[in-house]
Design a protein around this motif. Structure first.
Motif, PDB file in Angstrom:
ATOM      1  N   ALA A 166       0.851  -1.188   0.000  1.00 22.27           N
ATOM      2  CA  ALA A 166       0.000   0.000   0.000  1.00 22.27           C
ATOM      3  C   ALA A 166       0.887   1.238   0.000  1.00 22.27           C
ATOM      4  N   VAL A 167       0.804   1.996  -1.064  1.00 18.97           N
ATOM      5  CA  VAL A 167       1.691   3.159  -1.226  1.00 18.97           C
ATOM      6  C   VAL A 167       1.069   4.379  -0.541  1.00 18.97           C
ATOM      7  N   SER A 168       1.700   4.782   0.552  1.00 16.24           N
ATOM      8  CA  SER A 168       1.102   5.778   1.447  1.00 16.24           C
ATOM      9  C   SER A 168       1.805   7.129   1.412  1.00 16.24           C
ATOM     10  N   LYS A 169       2.646   7.345   0.421  1.00 18.11           N
ATOM     11  CA  LYS A 169       3.370   8.623   0.329  1.00 18.11           C
ATOM     12  C   LYS A 169       2.390   9.798   0.368  1.00 18.11           C
ATOM     13  N   THR A 170       2.781  10.823   1.044  1.00 16.34           N
ATOM     14  CA  THR A 170       2.028  12.079   1.241  1.00 16.34           C
ATOM     15  C   THR A 170       0.783  11.934   2.126  1.00 16.34           C
ATOM     16  N   GLU A 195       6.753   3.705   0.756  1.00 14.84           N
ATOM     17  CA  GLU A 195       7.000   5.146   0.827  1.00 14.84           C
ATOM     18  C   GLU A 195       8.094   5.532  -0.166  1.00 14.84           C
ATOM     19  N   ASN A 196       8.032   6.777  -0.641  1.00  9.62           N
ATOM     20  CA  ASN A 196       8.978   7.258  -1.652  1.00  9.62           C
ATOM     21  C   ASN A 196      10.070   8.177  -1.139  1.00  9.62           C
ATOM     22  N   TYR A 197       9.832   8.791   0.030  1.00 11.28           N
ATOM     23  CA  TYR A 197      10.767   9.808   0.504  1.00 11.28           C
ATOM     24  C   TYR A 197      11.342   9.396   1.854  1.00 11.28           C
ATOM     25  N   PHE A 213      10.701   0.693   0.659  1.00 17.28           N
ATOM     26  CA  PHE A 213      11.112   1.959   0.057  1.00 17.28           C
ATOM     27  C   PHE A 213      11.007   1.806  -1.453  1.00 17.28           C
ATOM     28  N   ILE A 214      10.146   2.622  -2.074  1.00 19.03           N
ATOM     29  CA  ILE A 214       9.875   2.413  -3.503  1.00 19.03           C
ATOM     30  C   ILE A 214      10.347   3.568  -4.378  1.00 19.03           C
ATOM     31  N   GLY A 215      10.901   4.607  -3.761  1.00 20.95           N
ATOM     32  CA  GLY A 215      11.311   5.778  -4.540  1.00 20.95           C
ATOM     33  C   GLY A 215      12.727   5.663  -5.057  1.00 20.95           C
ATOM     34  N   LEU A 222      13.139  -8.312  -9.127  1.00 19.66           N
ATOM     35  CA  LEU A 222      13.172  -7.146 -10.004  1.00 19.66           C
ATOM     36  C   LEU A 222      11.938  -6.268  -9.810  1.00 19.66           C
ATOM     37  N   MET A 223      12.121  -4.996 -10.139  1.00 15.08           N
ATOM     38  CA  MET A 223      11.022  -4.049 -10.082  1.00 15.08           C
ATOM     39  C   MET A 223      11.061  -3.220 -11.365  1.00 15.08           C
ATOM     40  N   GLY A 224       9.882  -2.830 -11.837  1.00 12.70           N
ATOM     41  CA  GLY A 224       9.859  -1.977 -13.014  1.00 12.70           C
ATOM     42  C   GLY A 224       8.581  -1.178 -13.110  1.00 12.70           C
ATOM     43  N   MET A 225       8.668  -0.070 -13.816  1.00 14.90           N
ATOM     44  CA  MET A 225       7.504   0.778 -14.050  1.00 14.90           C
ATOM     45  C   MET A 225       7.290   0.926 -15.546  1.00 14.90           C
ATOM     46  N   ALA A 226       6.049   0.694 -15.946  1.00 13.29           N
ATOM     47  CA  ALA A 226       5.722   0.837 -17.364  1.00 13.29           C
ATOM     48  C   ALA A 226       5.535   2.312 -17.700  1.00 13.29           C
ATOM     49  N   GLY A 282       3.331  -3.022 -11.351  1.00 14.47           N
ATOM     50  CA  GLY A 282       1.917  -2.699 -11.330  1.00 14.47           C
ATOM     51  C   GLY A 282       1.588  -1.654 -10.281  1.00 14.47           C
ATOM     52  N   MET A 283       0.815  -0.640 -10.688  1.00 18.03           N
ATOM     53  CA  MET A 283       0.352   0.428  -9.797  1.00 18.03           C
ATOM     54  C   MET A 283      -1.171   0.547  -9.985  1.00 18.03           C
ATOM     55  N   SER A 284      -1.784   1.558  -9.404  1.00 18.03           N
ATOM     56  CA  SER A 284      -3.248   1.660  -9.469  1.00 18.03           C
ATOM     57  C   SER A 284      -3.789   1.534 -10.899  1.00 18.03           C
ATOM     58  N   GLY A 285      -3.120   2.203 -11.829  1.00 18.86           N
ATOM     59  CA  GLY A 285      -3.666   2.275 -13.180  1.00 18.86           C
ATOM     60  C   GLY A 285      -3.372   1.076 -14.060  1.00 18.86           C
ATOM     61  N   VAL A 313       2.430  -5.881  -6.170  1.00 17.78           N
ATOM     62  CA  VAL A 313       2.006  -4.625  -6.797  1.00 17.78           C
ATOM     63  C   VAL A 313       2.079  -3.496  -5.779  1.00 17.78           C
ATOM     64  N   ARG A 314       2.294  -2.286  -6.285  1.00 24.22           N
ATOM     65  CA  ARG A 314       2.426  -1.102  -5.431  1.00 24.22           C
ATOM     66  C   ARG A 314       1.268  -0.166  -5.749  1.00 24.22           C
ATOM     67  N   ILE A 315       0.283  -0.133  -4.850  1.00 25.14           N
ATOM     68  CA  ILE A 315      -0.938   0.609  -5.153  1.00 25.14           C
ATOM     69  C   ILE A 315      -1.170   1.723  -4.131  1.00 25.14           C
ATOM     70  N   GLY A 316      -1.297   2.938  -4.636  1.00 21.23           N
ATOM     71  CA  GLY A 316      -1.531   4.082  -3.762  1.00 21.23           C
ATOM     72  C   GLY A 316      -2.918   4.648  -3.923  1.00 21.23           C
ATOM     73  N   SER A 317      -3.123   5.391  -4.992  1.00 22.93           N
ATOM     74  CA  SER A 317      -4.359   6.186  -5.120  1.00 22.93           C
ATOM     75  C   SER A 317      -5.632   5.345  -5.136  1.00 22.93           C
ATOM     76  N   ALA A 318      -5.599   4.120  -5.608  1.00 19.39           N
ATOM     77  CA  ALA A 318      -6.821   3.307  -5.628  1.00 19.39           C
ATOM     78  C   ALA A 318      -7.282   2.943  -4.207  1.00 19.39           C
ATOM     79  N   SER A 332      -6.731  10.139  -4.394  1.00 15.95           N
ATOM     80  CA  SER A 332      -5.706  10.838  -5.183  1.00 15.95           C
ATOM     81  C   SER A 332      -4.834  11.694  -4.258  1.00 15.95           C
ATOM     82  N   ARG A 333      -3.621  11.981  -4.748  1.00 15.14           N
ATOM     83  CA  ARG A 333      -2.676  12.746  -3.938  1.00 15.14           C
ATOM     84  C   ARG A 333      -2.684  14.219  -4.315  1.00 15.14           C
TER      85      ARG A 333
HETATM   86  C1  LIG Z   1       3.521   6.527  -6.268  1.00 17.32           C
HETATM   87  C2  LIG Z   1       4.051   5.216  -6.728  1.00 17.32           C
HETATM   88  C3  LIG Z   1       3.213   4.091  -6.831  1.00 17.32           C
HETATM   89  C4  LIG Z   1       1.732   4.118  -6.594  1.00 17.32           C
HETATM   90  O1  LIG Z   1       1.079   4.891  -7.554  1.00 17.32           O
HETATM   91  P1  LIG Z   1      -0.526   4.907  -7.675  1.00 17.32           P
HETATM   92  O2  LIG Z   1      -0.758   5.287  -9.080  1.00 17.32           O
HETATM   93  O3  LIG Z   1      -1.008   5.916  -6.696  1.00 17.32           O
HETATM   94  O4  LIG Z   1      -1.017   3.551  -7.360  1.00 17.32           O
HETATM   95  C5  LIG Z   1       3.804   2.886  -7.188  1.00 17.32           C
HETATM   96  N1  LIG Z   1       5.116   2.785  -7.435  1.00 17.32           N
HETATM   97  C6  LIG Z   1       5.948   3.843  -7.349  1.00 17.32           C
HETATM   98  C7  LIG Z   1       7.390   3.651  -7.635  1.00 17.32           C
HETATM   99  C8  LIG Z   1       5.437   5.087  -7.000  1.00 17.32           C
HETATM  100  O5  LIG Z   1       6.265   6.134  -6.951  1.00 17.32           O
END
Ligand SMILES: *Cc1c(COP(=O)(O)O)cnc(C)c1O
Length: 219
Positions: free
Chosen positions: A24-28, A47-49, A68-70, A152-156, A193-196, A209-214, A218-219
């Motif tokens: 659960a991505v709880s940044k901010t 968290e990112n920071y 730590f995901i940032g 491994l980790m990756g962002m599309a 994988g993130m919310s979208g 998966v790393r899901i925040g806004s869902a 929204s932040r």
């Molecule tokens: C903010 C963030 C997320 C979560 O994003 P959402 O779209 O809110 O789910 C996942 N991964 C990383 C690396 C992020 O910075």
């Protein structure tokens, strides 16, 4: 009420069916928001920071697993080294060395994921695909005994083009399967994988998966 419980339970159900872990991505978001989820039994938070993570860690229950995901700067590793559960975004061998050094100071090993640059966008951090070969990682494994490379980790790409997003996830998934075949590495985590885009990520083999806004809005 900070969190969308219905969404949380719905996502949890999908992830359980797929055998994937939810970070659960709880940044901010304030500590109370995390506590609300904690009280539903949730323990994995991302968290990112660094500064924000330290503040929340000091306030919240000790059995939380902090991810730590940032983008992590080498000079800040020392602040999270005592307690961090998993560092997702490791994107250089220099950073790996620093993590090893700080982990040694605390007599522990730190779990890490190597971030691979899979997006066509220029802005995302990460190793290039050819840098995370099994040979190179075996070498790291020997030289850095306090670092545990778990996967491994990756962002599309941030894009509406689901075909593009799927192709990028598939590329990372392939790379992960290759590492899996190596007996000494034994990776267990593919964080994508993130919310979208998490549904596509799951279809392509993600198991974290790393899901925040869902969940938090929204932040
Ligand atoms: C903010 C963030 C997320 C979560 O994003 P959402 O779209 O809110 O789910 C996942 N991964 C990383 C690396 C992020 O910075």
């Amino acid at each position: 009420m900070y969190i969308d419980k219905d969404n949380y339970y719905r996502i949890k159900e999908q992830l359980t069916a797929a055998g994937a872990t939810l970070v659960a991505v709880s940044k901010t978001k304030p500590a109370e928001a995390l506590l609300e989820l904690y009280e539903l039994g949730h323990r994995d938070f991302g968290e990112n920071y660094v500064q924000e993570l330290r503040e929340k860690q000091a306030l919240l229950p000790a059995d939380i697993r902090w991810h730590f995901i940032g983008h992590l700067q080498s000079n800040k590793v020392k602040y999270i080294a005592p307690f961090v559960h998993l560092i997702h975004g490791v994107d250089s061998f220099r950073l790996l060395k620093e993590i090893n050094k700080q982990a040694a100071k605390h007599n522990r090993s730190i779990n890490v994921l190597l971030q691979v640059h899979i997006a066509t966008e220029e802005t995302k951090y990460g190793f290039e695909e050819n840098e995370v070969s099994t040979g190179k990682l075996e070498e790291v494994l020997q030289e850095l005994p306090h670092v545990r490379i778990r996967g491994l980790m990756g962002m599309a790409s941030f894009s509406d083009d689901t075909g593009l997003v799927r192709a990028e996830f598939r590329k990372l998934s392939h790379l992960y399967r290759n590492l899996e075949r190596n007996a000494t590495l034994q990776p267990e985590i593919l964080s994508m994988g993130m919310s979208g885009d998490y549904k596509i990520a799951l279809e392509e083999g993600s198991n974290m998966v790393r899901i925040g806004s869902a969940i938090f809005g929204s932040r």
